[in-house]
Scaffold this active site. Structure first.
Site, PDB file in Angstrom:
ATOM      1  N   ASN A  55      -5.733   2.495  -0.589  1.00 16.00           N
ATOM      2  CA  ASN A  55      -4.347   2.950  -0.666  1.00 16.00           C
ATOM      3  C   ASN A  55      -3.448   1.856  -1.220  1.00 16.00           C
ATOM      4  OD1 ASN A  55      -1.934   4.331  -0.240  1.00 16.00           O
ATOM      5  ND2 ASN A  55      -1.729   3.559   1.842  1.00 16.00           N
ATOM      6  N   CYS A  56      -2.596   2.258  -2.124  1.00 17.73           N
ATOM      7  CA  CYS A  56      -1.666   1.285  -2.690  1.00 17.73           C
ATOM      8  C   CYS A  56      -0.206   1.696  -2.508  1.00 17.73           C
ATOM      9  CB  CYS A  56      -1.934   1.093  -4.178  1.00 17.73           C
ATOM     10  SG  CYS A  56      -3.416   0.128  -4.502  1.00 17.73           S
TER      11      CYS A  56
END
Lengths: 430, 69, 349
Positions: free
Chosen positions: A243-244
């Site tokens: 996840n960014c």
């Protein structure tokens, strides 16, 4: 009684050298050895390595993930289950080695604009714990024409490989510090402290597609129902971040490995609370899935006899709907709840900070307003591509000034408003 | 007087919280009016169905926030 | 002792020009203090010197806010003050509005610190509180001898760039804004401590009270769809390839509109996702999955409604501040209304 033993090997310096080894607290890395290992992935065209130390005038951008080097000290078992060996063994038990004081940072060509920035000195450094780590940066260049999903995957796996590879060199040396955690089944917990309130920790893990995913034991969390874990499983890489979004508040793999809520709950365990375990629910985009997962979280907590809970958010915006769904279930059924999150209250701090609310959410801890603006001075060296700041979350066209300084929101700084509460930033009303 | 507006969203609770009045449940966040897992003809049929539902909602008198099904 | 130069703004009454009958007089200035301006000098023991007093009728100010600002600002700039003091306005609504707007403009355009004071329900409060400090007063001007010294000592802190504390401590009206501060305990510890307090039945204080969103009554339904002009739009950030107007991926500072009048669908590659908050792959593959142009065109061809509006409004709703979204919604609505649109279909991601 089963135990999880975290053996910390303190790293006080990293350098490139002829041989990869750890000696006297110095990690020496043979560049070819590490890049050859990573280039086994045919999707990777080139790997450059760089070192960034606390206090140096260096800027790392764009950053996808940060991973703490860990591996297990047991033959046939490994940290990051599901990635290096089959997922079929217990994370969170036995001995795990950790290189303390350093981190692997994945960077290189931008996959998409959810990536972030780390400054090793100056005002930007105050906003990220990673400015206080010795960082080994992987600059990964994908082969031409590689799709975004494959690019992300290659970078993610490379980061884990590097972290695991480096930690394995600690197998031969003695550790500086040892932390022991008991791993108890529920019946033992209930018997040991029958009068202490029973607490579960619900740790959201977003699972919404490219640069918005998490992995449970190597499995993409999309399509998973909530998983029940021992607190120590998180310390062993049971949840890996893909996840960014967004850099300020998404959980890096480092944050999962060093989950501060788990740490602080364990400190109170057997004193003021009976900490039963961790429920890790994916956060999905469709309402039907939010409701399904929300109910399953509640069901697990209720089956365990929970009386209190902390729910941490992963991401911002639609995951707040999940926070509220679970908070409503819990509070309506006698499980006292604290929500921990961050907020987007606008650059002027005047906008409502959450996308969803419910009156039952009467106990909330906030880790800061991600829209706060900062001006970062120019750094002598950029590791990566500084111009990407104009495209990443928190940046805008014109963010990069002609003298190399940057005007942006802290939303773009890695971990600045980390929703697990590893930082001490808070928002107050004035 | 305002214009009737209908919001197609995969998360009606948020739309209700922030005060949207006419709301239609969309398919998913990355594709509120898309269904990539279906064959193209079926996907188009679903999308057209949502647009028609939206048109119907614009023509429906309401006194409070409504999620149309 | 170094003196601080002050410009003081007051209305026609405090300017000793008359009462309500003089409320329409245009602005004028005098060099030096007028009336209560003397109190500023005396309560600061000469540290604050009122070098110019600007006086304006309350009606004139409230009805001509733009002109008011335009005329007064150069007078302030010319006087070169360290500080601007407006009022105090107590409960006088037009006066409070003028004070609030003036201080807001002074800070924004001239970068000069300012302070004003009024009753919490004065309309000037909601207009300006998020941008400036407004000290709290009662509703009676009889308190003036007490209020002016308070303004002076608060102003001294501002000019000296001292740290300003919480509203309760410092005497200003809560500004309705949230600022980041550092706490001694990390967030996780605060959450664990809060849970233990809650479990033990002790008092605790939430750090984020649930916000209350504004409600708008539903607009009237379309009576004859067959005759209606319908528009489609999205916050999903579907923009022409290359994002020519550079709508930001996050906290968009703008909305745009793009022509669809000769398009029957959005073609892959010609449109892209600018929104940074969702997986862009399905929509980059087929932008109609977020902006349903193809389906809307077919409905138009089938004469379900008269005509599809020739543009689609778009912004990016990814952590975009609610106040911005309100502004864009208003502007988009005004454009659509002006162009004869009767109903709007919006999609959100």
């Amino acid at each position: 009684m089963e135990e999880f033993i975290l053996k910390r090997i303190r790293i006080r310096e990293i350098e490139f050298g002829e041989k990869t080894e750890i000696s006297g607290g110095v990690l020496s890395v043979n560049r070819e050895e590490l890049s050859d290992l990573l280039m086994e992935d045919s999707c990777i065209a080139n790997v450059d390595l760089a070192i960034a130390r606390p206090g140096e005038s260096k800027r790392i951008i764009p950053v996808k993930d940060v991973i703490e080097p860990r591996c297990k000290n047991i033959d046939g078992q490994d940290s990051f289950p599901g990635f290096f060996t089959d997922a079929n063994f217990p994370s969170g038990k036995g001995e795990t080695l950790v290189l303390d004081g350093m981190a692997v940072v994945t960077s290189g060509k931008l996959v998409n604009f959810q990536e972030g920035l780390i400054d090793m000195s100056g005002p930007g450094a105050e906003y990220s714990i990673f400015s206080r780590k010795l960082n080994l940066v992987l600059l990964i260049e994908p082969v031409k024409g590689l799709g975004k999903h494959e690019h992300e995957r290659s970078v993610r796996i490379a980061g884990l490989k590097a972290a695991h590879f480096l930690a394995s060199y600690a197998k031969k040396i003695s550790c500086d510090e040892e932390e022991r955690f008991s791993v108890s089944s529920l019946d033992k917990l209930y018997k040991k402290a029958p009068d202490l309130p029973r607490v579960v920790y619900v740790c959201q893990a977003i699972a919404q597609g490219l640069l918005h995913d998490n992995y449970f034991y190597g499995q993409n969390a999309q399509g998973c129902l909530p998983v029940l874990m021992y607190p120590t499983e998180l310390m062993d890489g049971a949840v890996i971040s893909g996840n960014c979004a967004a850099p300020c508040h998404k959980h890096t793999t480092y944050h999962h490995q060093n989950n501060p809520i788990v740490e602080d709950l364990l400190k109170e365990h057997d004193k003021n609370i009976n900490f039963l375990g961790v429920i890790v629910p994916p956060v999905r985009t469709a309402l039907a899935e939010k409701e399904r997962i929300g109910y399953q979280v509640f069901k697990l907590a209720q089956m365990m006899g929970a009386q209190g809970a902390i729910i941490s958010e992963d991401g911002g915006g639609n995951p707040e709907a999940d926070l509220m769904i679970v908070a409503r279930h819990f509070e309506k059924n006698g499980i006292k709840t604290v929500i921990i999150t961050d907020e987007y209250a606008g650059s002027d701090g005047a906008s409502p900070g959450l996308a969803d609310v419910t009156p039952e959410a009467d106990a909330v801890v906030t880790n800061g307003n991600g829209n706060q603006k900062v001006k970062l001075p120019p750094m002598d060296e950029t590791i990566g591509f500084v111009e990407t700041v104009e495209h990443i979350t928190g940046g805008h066209e014109g963010s990069l000034l002609s003298d190399g300084s940057i005007e942006m929101e802290i939303a773009g700084i890695m971990g600045s408003t980390n929703e697990l509460g590893i930082e001490n930033l808070k928002t107050i009303a004035i | 007087m305002g214009l009737p507006a209908v919001l197609i969203t995969a998360v009606p609770p948020i739309a209700l919280t922030v005060g949207a009045n006419r709301i239609i449940r969309g398919i998913a966040i990355p594709h509120p009016v898309g269904a990539p897992q279906e064959e193209p003809e079926e996907e188009f049929r679903i999308r057209k169905g949502l647009v028609e539902k939206a048109l119907k909602a614009l023509c429906t008198s309401i006194s409070e926030q409504t999620v149309f099904d | 002792m170094k003196t601080l130069k002050v410009v003081h703004y007051i209305n026609q009454f405090f300017g000793k020009l008359g009462g309500e009958e003089m409320a329409s007089i245009p602005p004028r200035f005098e060099d030096g203090p007028v009336g209560i301006g003397e109190l500023i000098t005396s309560s600061s023991h000469g540290e604050f010197e009122v070098v110019r007093t600007i006086i304006c009728g309350d009606n004139y100010a409230a009805e001509n806010l733009e002109e008011f600002k335009k005329v007064i600002l150069p007078w302030i700039e010319e006087a070169g003050p360290d500080l601007v003091i407006a009022g105090p306005a107590f409960a006088a609504g037009r006066y409070g509005t003028a004070c609030g707007i003036l201080c807001q403009e002074v800070e924004k355009t001239l970068g000069i610190p300012s302070v004003t004071a009024m009753h919490p329900v004065n309309p000037g409060v909601d207009l300006a509180k998020k941008d400036i400090f407004i000290l709290e007063t009662g509703d009676s001007a009889r308190q003036i001898a007490r209020v002016v010294p308070q303004m002076v000592s608060f102003a001294r802190k501002l000019v000296n760039q001292e740290k300003i504390g919480l509203p309760g401590e410092e005497g200003y009206i809560p500004r309705g804004i949230r600022i980041n501060v550092r706490d001694q305990r990390r967030g996780s510890k605060r959450a664990v401590d809060m849970l233990i307090d809650k479990l033990q039945g002790k008092n605790f204080e939430t750090e984020l009270p649930m916000p209350v969103f504004d409600r708008v009554p539903p607009a009237e339904a379309i009576s004859d769809l067959y005759e209606a002009v319908i528009a489609i739009g999205t916050e999903g950030g579907i923009v022409p390839e290359g994002n020519p107007d550079r709508i930001e991926a996050h906290n968009a500072s703008k909305w745009c509109r793009y022509s669809i009048s000769d398009l029957s669908r959005l073609e892959k590659g010609k449109y892209e996702v600018a929104h940074g908050g969702y997986d862009p792959v399905p929509a980059n593959d087929d932008p109609n999955r977020v902006l349903p142009l193809d389906a809307a065109r077919v409905c138009e061809k089938e004469k379900q409604f008269a005509r599809l509006y020739g543009y689609y409004p778009v912004t990016v709703g990814n952590v975009t501040a609610v106040r911005s979204a309100e502004k864009y919604g208003k502007e988009i609505g005004e454009m659509l209304k002006k162009d004869g649109v009767q109903g709007v279909i919006l999609t959100s991601t």
